[in-house]
Design a protein around this motif. Sequence first.
Motif, mmCIF file in Angstrom:
data_model
loop_
_atom_site.group_PDB
_atom_site.id
_atom_site.type_symbol
_atom_site.label_atom_id
_atom_site.label_comp_id
_atom_site.label_asym_id
_atom_site.label_seq_id
_atom_site.Cartn_x
_atom_site.Cartn_y
_atom_site.Cartn_z
ATOM 1 N N ARG A 140 -7.684 7.877 -2.185
ATOM 2 C CA ARG A 140 -8.970 7.152 -2.101
ATOM 3 C C ARG A 140 -9.794 7.516 -0.872
ATOM 4 N NH1 ARG A 140 -9.740 2.980 -6.028
ATOM 5 N NH2 ARG A 140 -7.974 3.256 -7.435
ATOM 6 N N ASN A 197 -14.633 8.818 4.833
ATOM 7 C CA ASN A 197 -13.960 8.987 3.550
ATOM 8 C C ASN A 197 -14.240 10.402 3.033
ATOM 9 O OD1 ASN A 197 -13.338 8.957 0.729
ATOM 10 N ND2 ASN A 197 -13.382 6.718 0.810
ATOM 11 N N ASN A 229 -10.967 6.816 10.425
ATOM 12 C CA ASN A 229 -12.342 6.484 10.822
ATOM 13 C C ASN A 229 -12.309 5.889 12.233
ATOM 14 O OD1 ASN A 229 -14.881 5.374 11.149
ATOM 15 N ND2 ASN A 229 -14.972 4.469 9.107
ATOM 16 N N GLN A 249 -17.161 -0.873 -1.541
ATOM 17 C CA GLN A 249 -17.954 -0.162 -2.560
ATOM 18 C C GLN A 249 -19.436 -0.170 -2.210
ATOM 19 O OE1 GLN A 249 -17.020 -1.205 -6.567
ATOM 20 N NE2 GLN A 249 -14.909 -0.472 -6.378
ATOM 21 N N THR A 277 0.871 -1.175 0.000
ATOM 22 C CA THR A 277 0.000 0.000 0.000
ATOM 23 C C THR A 277 0.907 1.224 0.000
ATOM 24 O OG1 THR A 277 -1.904 1.085 1.023
ATOM 25 C CG2 THR A 277 -0.265 0.202 2.542
ATOM 26 N N ARG A 300 -5.513 -5.140 3.312
ATOM 27 C CA ARG A 300 -5.191 -3.721 3.071
ATOM 28 C C ARG A 300 -6.428 -2.888 2.738
ATOM 29 N NH1 ARG A 300 -2.355 -3.446 -2.945
ATOM 30 N NH2 ARG A 300 -4.135 -4.311 -4.080
ATOM 31 N N CYS A 310 -20.759 2.655 13.514
ATOM 32 C CA CYS A 310 -20.351 4.044 13.258
ATOM 33 C C CYS A 310 -21.500 5.041 13.435
ATOM 34 C CB CYS A 310 -19.757 4.175 11.864
ATOM 35 S SG CYS A 310 -18.354 3.089 11.615
#
Length: 329
Positions: free
Chosen positions: A46, A258, A285, A221, A38, A161, A122
């Motif tokens: 990202r 994000n 996060n 996603q 990474t 990752r 969250c």
Amino acid sequence: MTQSKIFSRIIGTGSYLPENVVTNEQLAQKLGQRGIETSDEWIVSRTGIHQRHQASPEETTSTLAIQAAQRALENAGVSAKDLDLIILATSTPDFIFPSTACLVQSALGNQGAATFDVQAVCSGFVYALTTADSFIRAGRAKNALVIGAEVFTRILDWNDRGTCVLFGDGAGAVVLQASDQPGIEAARLNADGSLNQILNVPGQVRDGAVTGDPFLRMDGQAVFKQAVSVLERSARDTLADAGLTTADLDWMIPHQANLRILAFLSKKLAMPMEQVIVTLDQHANTSAASVPLALDAARRDGRIKDGQRVLLQGVGGGFTWGSVVATMG
Ligand code: UT7
């Protein structure tokens, strides 16, 4: 005789981050040693994340939460003895039971307050805040402590990752007090349990051992798509409940997962990014801690002032989501 209405107001905030900071570079190097590729460039482009705080082996969710709670009580000028409600949102509790909230209550020196944990991943802080607001509006509490605290780095698979670069540890807290003026003007909580598989830690403790998978798993996603869609709708619906639009807001604090999600919301809701609080670059996060951490950071650096109106939003595993509109102070 007509009874005057009771509302709740956020009168103090506090937060705590573990001392140990891990930059993307440091993380990439550590993962590289295990053959996992990474880079700072991938993580920043990202996600917008530059670094995260990681709890030391001695720290737990309760130790982070106690620090944040003490700072919030001091900021509010409220004594722990006067609390009659303590709610702590976490998915990384110290123990299966007692609740982490009870450990915090004991450390603060409070006796007798209704005390429990909320598990909505969250969205946990927004769920806990809405619950505390409902207690106060019903006349069942006058001084509530609401905490979001997590040690998410403990449930990460460092061989994955796609998830291990995204999360950090921390705690944030607010003190909520009964008032004849609103405070919290509207709140909405929602969930769609049929989506439980897109973000989960599917392990179980059974017969003295963890069975199944004890690590955080995420279909990034699918979560991204859900998050942008539900947060936009929840913002509009909650503002409408209060008879408001985004033009009436001073600040937005969406869950810090994000930067691309925050940018999407900013565009869709016509809230300039200058009015969206961003801390995920520094904290990554932190799940249930992300919204109260960002709220406290922006109050302490002077951006969010008493009298200003803020939209707080959570979204995460469950699948859960929710929004709170509040005038501060
Ligand atoms: O807190 C609850 C809410 N959580 C969220 O809101 C998270 C929502 N999801 C996301 O933020 C994004 O989906 C991620 C940041 C998790 C992933 O970003 P993405 O743009 O959706 O990437 P992707 O999963 O489609 O992966 C793209 C590529 C893949 O490689 P190939 O298949 O295209 O060759 C991944 O293997 O990026 C690769 N990849 C990585 N590369 C370098 C995934 N993770 C990494 C990594 N470093 N850490």
